[in-house]
Design an enzyme around this catalytic site. Structure first.
Site, PDB file in Angstrom:
ATOM      1  N   ASP A  55       0.843  -1.202   0.000  1.00  0.00           N
ATOM      2  CA  ASP A  55       0.000   0.000   0.000  1.00  0.00           C
ATOM      3  C   ASP A  55       0.878   1.253   0.000  1.00  0.00           C
ATOM      4  O   ASP A  55       0.368   2.375  -0.071  1.00  0.00           O
ATOM      5  CB  ASP A  55      -1.026  -0.012   1.143  1.00  0.00           C
ATOM      6  CG  ASP A  55      -0.401  -0.083   2.519  1.00  0.00           C
ATOM      7  OD1 ASP A  55       0.840  -0.102   2.622  1.00  0.00           O
ATOM      8  OD2 ASP A  55      -1.170  -0.125   3.511  1.00  0.00           O
ATOM      9  N   ASP A  94      -0.810  -6.379  -0.402  1.00  0.00           N
ATOM     10  CA  ASP A  94      -1.132  -5.730   0.870  1.00  0.00           C
ATOM     11  C   ASP A  94      -2.641  -5.595   1.036  1.00  0.00           C
ATOM     12  O   ASP A  94      -3.334  -5.204   0.085  1.00  0.00           O
ATOM     13  CB  ASP A  94      -0.537  -4.314   0.867  1.00  0.00           C
ATOM     14  CG  ASP A  94       0.425  -4.082   2.012  1.00  0.00           C
ATOM     15  OD1 ASP A  94       0.467  -4.911   2.945  1.00  0.00           O
ATOM     16  OD2 ASP A  94       1.149  -3.069   1.955  1.00  0.00           O
ATOM     17  N   GLU A 125      -1.309  -5.695   8.800  1.00  0.00           N
ATOM     18  CA  GLU A 125      -0.516  -5.079   9.869  1.00  0.00           C
ATOM     19  C   GLU A 125      -1.109  -5.347  11.245  1.00  0.00           C
ATOM     20  O   GLU A 125      -2.325  -5.231  11.430  1.00  0.00           O
ATOM     21  CB  GLU A 125      -0.431  -3.561   9.628  1.00  0.00           C
ATOM     22  CG  GLU A 125       0.262  -3.205   8.315  1.00  0.00           C
ATOM     23  CD  GLU A 125       0.387  -1.703   8.090  1.00  0.00           C
ATOM     24  OE1 GLU A 125       0.039  -0.915   8.998  1.00  0.00           O
ATOM     25  OE2 GLU A 125       0.844  -1.329   6.994  1.00  0.00           O
ATOM     26  N   GLU A 192       9.323  -3.849  10.479  1.00  0.00           N
ATOM     27  CA  GLU A 192       9.684  -2.536   9.933  1.00  0.00           C
ATOM     28  C   GLU A 192      10.151  -1.601  11.055  1.00  0.00           C
ATOM     29  O   GLU A 192       9.446  -1.444  12.066  1.00  0.00           O
ATOM     30  CB  GLU A 192       8.479  -1.924   9.198  1.00  0.00           C
ATOM     31  CG  GLU A 192       8.793  -0.546   8.617  1.00  0.00           C
ATOM     32  CD  GLU A 192       7.780  -0.057   7.588  1.00  0.00           C
ATOM     33  OE1 GLU A 192       6.840  -0.806   7.240  1.00  0.00           O
ATOM     34  OE2 GLU A 192       7.939   1.081   7.117  1.00  0.00           O
TER      35      GLU A 192
HETATM   36  O1  KIV Z   1       3.541  -1.053   1.652  1.00  0.00           O
HETATM   37  C1  KIV Z   1       4.701  -1.467   1.583  1.00  0.00           C
HETATM   38  O2  KIV Z   1       5.420  -1.273   0.604  1.00  0.00           O
HETATM   39  C2  KIV Z   1       5.205  -2.207   2.723  1.00  0.00           C
HETATM   40  C3  KIV Z   1       6.679  -2.469   2.780  1.00  0.00           C
HETATM   41  C4  KIV Z   1       7.370  -1.227   3.168  1.00  0.00           C
HETATM   42  C5  KIV Z   1       7.024  -3.602   3.676  1.00  0.00           C
HETATM   43  O3  KIV Z   1       4.471  -2.559   3.594  1.00  0.00           O
END
Ligand code: KIV
Length: 276
Positions: A55, A94, A125, A192
């Site tokens: 995302d 995501d 998440e 992260e």
């Molecule tokens: O959205 C994204 O690109 C991510 C990465 C930074 C792990 O979640």
């Protein structure tokens, strides 16, 4: 085929069990984000193991100030584009903000990612109340990548994009959360912006692969946002954990190959890319 330490190596399609085997064998997992078919083809040919349609596209493609405005339809669209460019790498999609707030929404969003977007795994998440969707999806054979530490969808509550898990209690909670997401059925875990020592501790503690971004060299693999590692100014501050792989490269493909080689030989991330 891709070059690994100078020798061409035959590659077959990446799978979820193969990623887990890579952890067991101590082979580093290389990952990067992509949002369209051309870059997907390029990073696939450069030998990355999995590609994330993150995302982050809200910030680097759409020009948004955060990832929050990204929709399920956005990720499905970009995943379908990326899927057309991949031959070997596994595709992870995501789940956007609030698209997994209930197990029913999580299932509908994830089904769209797999059936329409061509993904093989979804990422979400958090732990705590998010253990329920993780369990629900994995019991229905939808592979899940959890994401702990700095969780950008929580930016309003966190008040920014700072390092997580520095205080003792927060570090203990993150370690417990990692064990919980693995027990709930997650197949992989992105860490992260967490201190390098804590990420290494988590990695040793759980059986599923950990993929670091700003989490030091002790993770089972690494991921970077494509635009960041190519030095493209997307209007956001470049975090310290990013290395611009275009420095010293003569092509974009060369930069991605250099990134993959550096992750595999352990030269990226260096100490300067991590947090204490
Ligand atoms: O959205 C994204 O690109 C991510 C990465 C930074 C792990 O979640």
């Amino acid at each position: 085929m891709y070059a690994d330490q100078g020798k061409p190596v035959a590659r077959s399609a990446m799978t979820v069990p193969k990623l887990r085997q890579m952890k067991a064998d101590g082979r580093k997992i290389v990952s990067i984000t992509a949002y369209d078919a051309s870059f997907a083809r390029l990073v696939d040919a450069a030998g990355v193991d999995f590609v994330l349609v993150g995302d982050s596209l809200g910030m680097v493609v759409q020009g948004q100030r955060s990832t929050l405005p990204v929709s399920v339809a956005d990720i499905v669209y970009h995943s379908a584009c990326v899927a057309r460019g991949l031959r070997h790498a596994l595709l992870v999609a995501d789940l956007p903000f609030q698209s997994y707030a209930t197990v029913e929404r999580a299932l509908a969003s994830s089904a769209a990612m797999l059936a329409e977007g061509g993904a093989s795994m979804v990422k979400l998440e958090g732990a705590g109340v998010m253990l329920e969707p993780i369990r629900f999806l994995s019991e229905r054979d939808i592979p899940v990548c959890a994401h702990l530490g700095l969780t950008p969808q929580s930016v309003m509550r966190l008040g920014g994009y700072g390092v997580q898990g520095r205080e003792e209690a927060a570090a203990r909670r993150l370690l417990d959360d990692a064990v919980d997401v693995a027990q709930a059925g997650a197949d992989m875990l992105v860490l992260e912006c967490v201190p390098s020592a804590l990420a290494a501790q988590v990695t040793a503690r759980i059986d599923i692969p950990t993929i670091g971004i700003g989490a030091g060299p002790g993770c089972d693999g690494q991921i970077l946002v494509l635009h960041d590692m190519l030095g493209i100014n997307s209007g956001h501050r470049r975090p310290r954990f990013v290395r611009n792989f275009m420095d010293g490269a003569t092509s974009i493909a060369g930069a991605v190959e250099a990134y993959a080689a550096a992750v595999r030989d352990g030269s990226f991330p260096g100490p300067e890319h991590g947090y204490e």
